[in-house]
Design a protein around this motif. Structure first.
Motif, mmCIF file in Angstrom:
data_model
loop_
_atom_site.group_PDB
_atom_site.id
_atom_site.type_symbol
_atom_site.label_atom_id
_atom_site.label_comp_id
_atom_site.label_asym_id
_atom_site.label_seq_id
_atom_site.Cartn_x
_atom_site.Cartn_y
_atom_site.Cartn_z
ATOM 1 N N LEU A 150 -1.454 4.693 30.915
ATOM 2 C CA LEU A 150 -2.602 4.942 31.810
ATOM 3 C C LEU A 150 -2.282 4.502 33.231
ATOM 4 N N LYS A 153 -0.358 7.210 34.900
ATOM 5 C CA LYS A 153 -1.232 8.314 35.304
ATOM 6 C C LYS A 153 -2.093 7.909 36.497
ATOM 7 N N LEU A 196 -10.041 4.680 33.603
ATOM 8 C CA LEU A 196 -9.317 5.224 32.452
ATOM 9 C C LEU A 196 -9.228 4.160 31.359
ATOM 10 N N ASP A 229 -11.002 11.422 24.826
ATOM 11 C CA ASP A 229 -9.760 12.040 24.351
ATOM 12 C C ASP A 229 -9.217 13.114 25.287
ATOM 13 N N CYS A 230 -9.112 12.779 26.569
ATOM 14 C CA CYS A 230 -8.547 13.755 27.516
ATOM 15 C C CYS A 230 -7.061 13.938 27.226
ATOM 16 N N THR A 231 -6.594 15.165 27.376
ATOM 17 C CA THR A 231 -5.159 15.404 27.184
ATOM 18 C C THR A 231 -4.459 15.565 28.529
ATOM 19 N N GLN A 286 -11.193 16.181 34.226
ATOM 20 C CA GLN A 286 -10.895 15.616 32.908
ATOM 21 C C GLN A 286 -10.718 16.782 31.934
ATOM 22 N N ARG A 297 -9.648 18.477 28.316
ATOM 23 C CA ARG A 297 -9.525 18.175 26.884
ATOM 24 C C ARG A 297 -9.829 19.430 26.058
ATOM 25 N N VAL A 322 -8.159 8.315 27.001
ATOM 26 C CA VAL A 322 -6.928 9.086 26.775
ATOM 27 C C VAL A 322 -6.209 8.460 25.590
#
Ligand SMILES: Cc1cc2nc3c(=O)[nH]c(=O)nc-3n(C[C@H](O)[C@H](O)[C@H](O)COP(=O)(O)OP(=O)(O)OC[C@H]3O[C@@H](n4cnc5c(N)ncnc54)[C@H](O)[C@@H]3O)c2cc1C
Ligand code: SF4
Length: 401
Positions: free
Chosen positions: A92, A95, A164, A189-191, A203, A205, A228
């Protein structure tokens, strides 16, 4: 926050209007007025396809305006245990640094626990500008209420524009509680995460069973919160020299009160999770009987890896649920994955398409798994897997001779 409002007086044919909703969320009440029921998914199809003004999104009266300039920073909740950060925290942070480079914001970290200071020190090598540490004996074990109170204190004190959180079992308990406390949105659960114009966090997902990728924003509230999963983002390399300022923070004793008392903590026997292994052999519905899993497990062991499976096999009890790969299972990024009798649904590949090398065995040359596979083995797994086992055993024997 927005809500959907139906103006029945603007609808000439009310029965026809009901059929616009693909989820059966529109119905007539006893007075013949169109009303929305609990099945509504806020997809806005009725807004787009209904008569003008019939269905509209309106701001709820309690929505508070915010000034974007008051919110600055990409914050990461760094989960830690016994002074060691969870690997998802590093992913994280990587990112967050990418997003901050686009928006020109700082990267800040929240870390809490009894030995949070040790973990905070190690995070200074991964690109955080400021690390806020809440170190208290009461925070030794995760308990949702005190952790949520600390999180709220952190957000109110630092006012980050984005937050995040790792979608770990703890992160999944914490993030929605915090979002509700500060009256903002949360995308689970963002990809993928992208920084849009004016600091809007996009965001991304899977939605509707993985068939579309939804791009979600939080235009009317701050902070923008997302969870995430582990292994979805890339962890940054450890820097040579530490950066980042550690800031100790305290909450009131009242904030640390919990209705949960930890009586005893029993560590689980050490287990290798499929997220952590370099080689995976994954079985799908092409494997017909539980007993046939033995050859999959043997092949995995010969390759120095672990066996995993698609959802139908986890549901059938061929392997435990924590070995299921995919949207509703685990996300894995091994160096090598071999799939055996797996068709390659979007829900499965969502959990493994970032593996370094993908090989697939399938009798059907048109199976979608071959769209993501680097190596296609078209044939019967009941012939190919035993042959592979035989060859690997022979090679092992030759090496040990
Ligand atoms: C919301 C939602 C979430 C989901 N989450 C997940 C998830 O997390 N993980 C997941 O896996 N699924 C998930 N699914 C289910 C998913 O849609 C598929 O149904 C599932 O992935 C199919 O599993 P499979 O490939 O093993 O089986 P199938 O689709 O039945 O494929 C079996 C394959 O084996 C091949 N085959 C058969 N016999 C042999 C043989 N002898 N040798 C070689 N090949 C052979 C066939 O050609 C076929 O391609 C989800 C679905 C939904 C709606
Ligand atoms: S927003 Fe979508 S789900 Fe809700 S009533 Fe309209 S069409 Fe149906």
């Amino acid at each position: 926050m927005e809500r959907l409002v139906i103006h029945s007086e603007k609808i000439a044919d009310r029965r026809a209007f009901l059929s616009i909703c693909p989820f059966g969320a529109l119905e007539l009440d006893e007075k013949g007025e169109v009303v929305i029921n609990a099945a509504c998914r806020m997809c806005r199809i009725c807004v787009k396809n209904g008569p003008p003004g019939a269905a509209v999104m309106e701001n709820a009266a309690d929505a508070k305006a915010f000034n974007a300039a008051d919110w600055n920073g990409i914050a990461v909740y760094a989960e830690q245990e016994a002074g060691k950060p969870h690997p998802v925290s590093l992913e994280l942070l990587g990112k967050a640094s990418e997003l901050a480079a686009v928006s020109g914001e700082r990267v800040i970290v929240l870390i809490c626990g009894e030995n949070a200071g040790d973990a905070a020190e190690s995070l200074r090598y991964y690109g955080a500008d400021e690390i806020y540490v809440y170190e208290r004996a009461e925070l030794k074990y995760f308990r949702a209420e005190p952790y949520a109170a600390v999180f709220e204190h952190f957000i109110k004190g630092t006012k980050p524009s984005s937050v995040l959180v790792g979608a770990t079992p703890y992160g999944r308990q914490l993030a929605p509680r915090v979002a509700a406390r500060i009256n903002t949105g949360l995308t689970a659960d963002c990809t993928a995460l992208e920084m849009g114009e004016k600091g809007d966090l996009v965001q991304i997902r899977p939605a509707f069973g993985g068939n579309i990728m939804a791009e979600i924003t939080t235009p009317r509230a701050r902070p923008q919160m997302a969870t995430v999963r582990y292994k979805v983002m890339n962890a940054p390399k450890r820097r040579e020299t530490p950066v980042g300022v550690i800031k100790q923070r305290r909450v009131s004793d009242n904030a640390l009160v919990s209705g949960v008392e930890i009586i005893e903590v029993k560590p689980k026997p050490a287990e290798m999770y499929i997220e952590d292994v370099d080689v995976i052999v994954a079985a799908g519905r092409g494997v017909k009987k539980q007993a046939d899993m033995n050859m999959i497990k043997e092949l995995a062991a010969l390759l120095g890896g672990q066996a995993a499976c698609s959802r139908p096999l986890a549901e059938a009890g061929f392997l435990s649920a924590n070995r299921q790969i995919g949207l509703s299972g685990r996300t894995v990024r091994p160096k090598f994955i071999l799939t055996c009798g797996i068709s390659g649904s979007v829900q499965f590949t969502a959990g493994m398409s970032k593996a370094d090398v993908i090989a697939a065995i399938n009798t059907d040359s048109k199976a979608p798994i071959f769209r993501v596979a680097h190596y296609a083995i078209i044939g019967d797994l009941y012939q190919i897997v035993p042959e592979m086992i035989h060859k690997l055993r022979e090679r092992k024997k030759a090496v040990t001779r």
